[in-house]
Design a protein around this motif. Structure first.
Motif, mmCIF file in Angstrom:
data_model
loop_
_atom_site.group_PDB
_atom_site.id
_atom_site.type_symbol
_atom_site.label_atom_id
_atom_site.label_comp_id
_atom_site.label_asym_id
_atom_site.label_seq_id
_atom_site.Cartn_x
_atom_site.Cartn_y
_atom_site.Cartn_z
ATOM 1 N N GLN A 159 0.820 -1.219 0.000
ATOM 2 C CA GLN A 159 0.000 0.000 0.000
ATOM 3 C C GLN A 159 0.857 1.274 0.000
ATOM 4 O O GLN A 159 0.552 2.254 0.664
ATOM 5 C CB GLN A 159 -0.951 0.006 1.209
ATOM 6 N N ILE A 160 1.936 1.238 -0.775
ATOM 7 C CA ILE A 160 2.803 2.408 -0.932
ATOM 8 C C ILE A 160 2.366 3.154 -2.186
ATOM 9 O O ILE A 160 2.491 2.625 -3.295
ATOM 10 C CB ILE A 160 4.288 2.007 -1.029
ATOM 11 N N TYR B 267 7.018 6.939 3.828
ATOM 12 C CA TYR B 267 7.511 7.414 2.542
ATOM 13 C C TYR B 267 7.606 8.932 2.574
ATOM 14 O O TYR B 267 6.838 9.603 3.267
ATOM 15 C CB TYR B 267 6.617 6.947 1.377
ATOM 16 N N THR C 235 5.421 10.266 5.774
ATOM 17 C CA THR C 235 4.045 9.806 5.915
ATOM 18 C C THR C 235 4.029 8.312 6.177
ATOM 19 O O THR C 235 4.676 7.540 5.456
ATOM 20 C CB THR C 235 3.247 10.114 4.637
ATOM 21 N N GLU C 236 3.311 7.899 7.216
ATOM 22 C CA GLU C 236 3.261 6.482 7.558
ATOM 23 C C GLU C 236 2.265 5.757 6.678
ATOM 24 O O GLU C 236 1.193 6.278 6.341
ATOM 25 C CB GLU C 236 2.868 6.306 9.021
ATOM 26 N N SER C 237 2.625 4.525 6.276
ATOM 27 C CA SER C 237 1.738 3.672 5.499
ATOM 28 C C SER C 237 1.506 2.386 6.277
ATOM 29 O O SER C 237 2.441 1.834 6.877
ATOM 30 C CB SER C 237 2.370 3.350 4.142
#
Length: 230
Positions: free
Chosen positions: A91-92, A112, A119-121
């Motif tokens: 989910q990047i 990323y 930003t956290e994924s």
């Protein structure tokens, strides 16, 4: 961005000693431009430190594990074993992300770079464990202080095992230079320069995952400089 990560990236400024030179955040000694860092594992703070203070926390278990010195290891796997389907499962939404084990929560986390910062994924752990199993030479990144920085290119995936502070230098470059929707030429020149710097100072990991094919001479401890999203 989580509160812990914000502390990691946006620590309170330390007043420089007399003369205006930035000081070590542990002992206030003047810092060299190529200084190292120590991670406060409990608060996720990244501390700028002099060589002597950093060396205090290099042994495993120093300070009962509260502080960990950020190491200088750089590895490069130009043919990282990963598929486009794996990337989608992670989910990047962009081309570049970094992954590290956060010992405070006992799991690997993914971030990323973006114009707003790191930003956290959400990270499906089964997918990530499968990817690590396919790349055993990069599976021993140290918790909290080393990360796997994965870059998706048109010809496949490459990966660098890097000190965690290198990932935040990349985040800083994106925040500083990104303009508009596609980033702009200046931003992409900075990002390309960053990865060129990583390749120059990294040891090359074999395609088979069996170790280093050859060792490149590491450069001085300086920030690596820096189409599609990062």
């Amino acid at each position: 961005m989580t509160i812990g990560l914000r502390r990691f990236r946006e620590r309170l400024p330390v007043a420089p000693p007399q003369g205006g030179t930035p000081g070590c955040e542990m002992c206030s000694e003047p810092l060299a431009e190529d200084h190292g860092h120590v991670v406060d594992v409990e608060t996720r703070a990244l501390l700028c430190t002099c060589r002597a203070c950093r060396m205090l926390f290099m042994p495993e278990g120093a300070a009962q594990g509260r502080y960990r010195a950020v190491p200088d290891r750089y590895l490069h796997a130009p043919s990282f074993r990963m598929s486009a389907a794996d990337w989608e499962e992670l989910q990047i939404p962009v081309r570049t992300a970094f992954f590290f084990r956060n010992s405070a929560i006992g799991r690997t986390v993914a971030f990323y770079p973006s114009p707003a910062g790191a930003t956290e994924s959400l990270l499906p752990m089964e997918t990530w464990e499968r990817i690590l199993a396919a790349n055993p030479a990069l599976a021993d990144a140290e918790p909290d202080v080393e990360a796997l920085l994965v870059d998706r290119r048109e010809d496949g995936f490459s990966c660098h095992l890097v000190p965690i502070d290198a990932c935040y230098r990349l985040v800083g470059l994106v925040r500083l230079h990104w303009k508009g929707f596609d980033g702009g030429r200046v931003a992409w020149d900075a990002i390309d320069g960053f990865f060129a710097g990583l390749r120059e100072r990294s040891r090359l990991v074999s395609d088979t995952g069996g170790g280093d094919e050859r060792e490149r001479r590491p450069g001085p401890r300086t920030d690596p400089g820096g189409d599609d999203d990062p």
